[in-house]
Design an enzyme around this catalytic site. Structure first.
Site, mmCIF file in Angstrom:
data_model
loop_
_atom_site.group_PDB
_atom_site.id
_atom_site.type_symbol
_atom_site.label_atom_id
_atom_site.label_comp_id
_atom_site.label_asym_id
_atom_site.label_seq_id
_atom_site.Cartn_x
_atom_site.Cartn_y
_atom_site.Cartn_z
ATOM 1 N N ARG A 66 33.554 -2.998 115.702
ATOM 2 C CA ARG A 66 32.225 -3.526 115.389
ATOM 3 C C ARG A 66 32.346 -4.920 114.795
ATOM 4 O O ARG A 66 33.115 -5.143 113.859
ATOM 5 C CB ARG A 66 31.507 -2.605 114.392
ATOM 6 C CG ARG A 66 30.889 -1.352 115.036
ATOM 7 C CD ARG A 66 29.580 -1.706 115.710
ATOM 8 N NE ARG A 66 28.959 -0.574 116.383
ATOM 9 C CZ ARG A 66 28.075 0.230 115.836
ATOM 10 N NH1 ARG A 66 27.725 0.066 114.561
ATOM 11 N NH2 ARG A 66 27.522 1.199 116.529
ATOM 12 N N VAL A 123 33.766 8.806 118.267
ATOM 13 C CA VAL A 123 33.397 10.214 118.160
ATOM 14 C C VAL A 123 32.628 10.620 119.397
ATOM 15 O O VAL A 123 31.738 9.899 119.852
ATOM 16 C CB VAL A 123 32.547 10.469 116.894
ATOM 17 C CG1 VAL A 123 32.121 11.929 116.801
ATOM 18 C CG2 VAL A 123 33.323 10.049 115.649
ATOM 19 N N ASP A 232 18.529 3.069 107.934
ATOM 20 C CA ASP A 232 18.010 3.233 109.288
ATOM 21 C C ASP A 232 18.103 4.705 109.668
ATOM 22 O O ASP A 232 18.783 5.092 110.627
ATOM 23 C CB ASP A 232 18.790 2.355 110.258
ATOM 24 C CG ASP A 232 18.034 2.105 111.559
ATOM 25 O OD1 ASP A 232 16.921 2.629 111.708
ATOM 26 O OD2 ASP A 232 18.573 1.390 112.420
ATOM 27 N N ASN A 237 20.343 7.160 115.459
ATOM 28 C CA ASN A 237 21.569 6.629 114.867
ATOM 29 C C ASN A 237 22.557 7.739 114.516
ATOM 30 O O ASN A 237 23.411 7.572 113.651
ATOM 31 C CB ASN A 237 21.246 5.826 113.608
ATOM 32 C CG ASN A 237 20.688 4.456 113.945
ATOM 33 O OD1 ASN A 237 20.991 3.890 114.999
ATOM 34 N ND2 ASN A 237 19.851 3.922 113.081
ATOM 35 N N ASP A 250 25.540 3.484 111.942
ATOM 36 C CA ASP A 250 24.644 2.341 111.716
ATOM 37 C C ASP A 250 24.143 2.267 110.269
ATOM 38 O O ASP A 250 23.035 2.703 109.950
ATOM 39 C CB ASP A 250 23.477 2.369 112.700
ATOM 40 C CG ASP A 250 23.949 2.170 114.132
ATOM 41 O OD1 ASP A 250 24.743 1.246 114.360
ATOM 42 O OD2 ASP A 250 23.547 2.941 115.013
ATOM 43 N N GLU A 252 23.747 -0.649 108.516
ATOM 44 C CA GLU A 252 23.362 -2.032 108.197
ATOM 45 C C GLU A 252 22.303 -2.107 107.105
ATOM 46 O O GLU A 252 22.258 -3.076 106.345
ATOM 47 C CB GLU A 252 22.818 -2.731 109.450
ATOM 48 C CG GLU A 252 23.829 -2.924 110.562
ATOM 49 C CD GLU A 252 23.808 -1.775 111.549
ATOM 50 O OE1 GLU A 252 24.299 -1.945 112.666
ATOM 51 O OE2 GLU A 252 23.293 -0.696 111.181
#
Length: 321
Positions: A66, A123, A232, A237, A250, A252
């Site tokens: 990422r 995963v 989020d 997600n 996720d 963020e």
């Protein structure tokens, strides 16, 4: 579309092999490398398979790399990949049964791949689609209503498990607001005001401005209920295996605050996806009131009035879009 389509995979493959070899002192071969399609704009993502020999025993690992998104396509004004990786590492260390991918390492040296990055294990599982919306087609849309309900209820349980983490303010102190020394919800409101200042300076919007005035005029007392907010928080997600969470992804938007922040975001996102299907939610999903009742039982306390937090969620969503 994929982010940074201009990335040259040959040189990236060679760089990943050198990075892994230097870090783990072993011979490495990257046997697969691709840029997945249709993953959104919150990160640049690479999928890699590596063959290596830790302790002299050959093995193959499937990985996800990422990186920050292309600045021209970025959803958020600031990205801190280190914090994202730390969230997953800390949750894994707590051994609470909350599934997160293994974080192999975070690298701050931007010269290696053109930006800081982290590497995590890949995963297996399926993610409910945002495009096309999972409320209109796809594996979850086609699933039996009892399987849809199982997925939804398991998502609520994951959320409650995250919110029940003890001493979260200390365990996740690196998530403290960057714009305010006030903890919890007040700090998150400060961060959103900063984001609104940036967004509205370029595209003024009277409705969002009025909503910001509402949010800042009377911030509710969160009663010191400062826990971990995923940020989020939605089924899109999570990787699911047989309709049960296999990995929570996720981070963020992770922050410190009351559980109501995540619950309201989940409900607003559910309403948004239903709207994309002409108001029709999946038949197996819980209604708003059913979800609140079940979540309160899981958490072990009543939620504060969610109306304020739903406005907060809608403002954040509007600014991100």
């Amino acid at each position: 579309m994929a982010l940074r389509k201009q990335r040259e995979l040959g040189s990236t493959r060679a760089a990943l092999e050198q990075i892994w070899s230097d870090r783990f002192a072993t011979q490495v071969g990257v046997t697969g490398l691709e840029i997945p399609q249709g993953i959104g704009y919150s990160n640049e993502t690479l999928l890699a398979s590596i063959r290596w020999e830790p302790d002299g025993v050959e093995r193959t690992d499937d990985l996800v790399v990422r990186l920050p998104p292309d600045p021209d396509l970025a959803v958020f004004p600031d990205y801190d990949l280190r914090k994202q990786a730390l969230c997953m590492e800390r949750i894994a260390d707590l051994q609470l049964g909350i599934p997160v991918p293994r974080i192999w390492f975070f690298e701050s040296d931007a010269s290696l791949l053109g930006a800081p990055f982290y590497v995590m294990s890949r995963v297996g599982g399926r993610v409910p689609s945002d495009n096309p919306p999972y409320t209109t087609e796809g594996w979850l849309f086609e699933a039996a209503s009892e399987d849809q309900r199982s997925l939804y209820r398991s998502t609520l349980k994951i959320l409650a498990d995250l919110h029940r983490i003890e001493n979260a303010e200390q365990q996740f102190s690196f998530l403290a607001s960057a714009t305010s020394d006030r903890p919890g919800l007040a700090g998150q409101i400060s961060d959103v005001v900063k984001l609104a200042d940036i967004c509205l300076s370029e595209a003024p919007n009277a409705v969002i401005s009025a909503a910001i005035d509402f949010l800042t005029a009377d911030v509710p007392d969160d009663g010191g209920l400062i826990g971990l907010n995923w940020g989020d928080s939605r089924c899109g997600n999570i990787l699911y295996d047989r309709f049960q969470p296999a990995a929570v992804l996720d981070w963020e938007m992770a922050a410190l605050g009351p559980a109501e922040v995540d619950v309201a975001w989940l409900l607003v996102m559910q309403r948004f996806h239903a709207a994309l299907a002409d108001g029709a939610d999946l038949p197996g999903f819980l209604s708003k009131n059913e979800a609140i009742d079940e979540y309160e039982e899981l958490l072990g306390r009543d939620l504060l009035d969610l109306s304020y937090f739903e406005v907060f969620a809608m403002v954040r969503f509007a600014l991100i879009l």
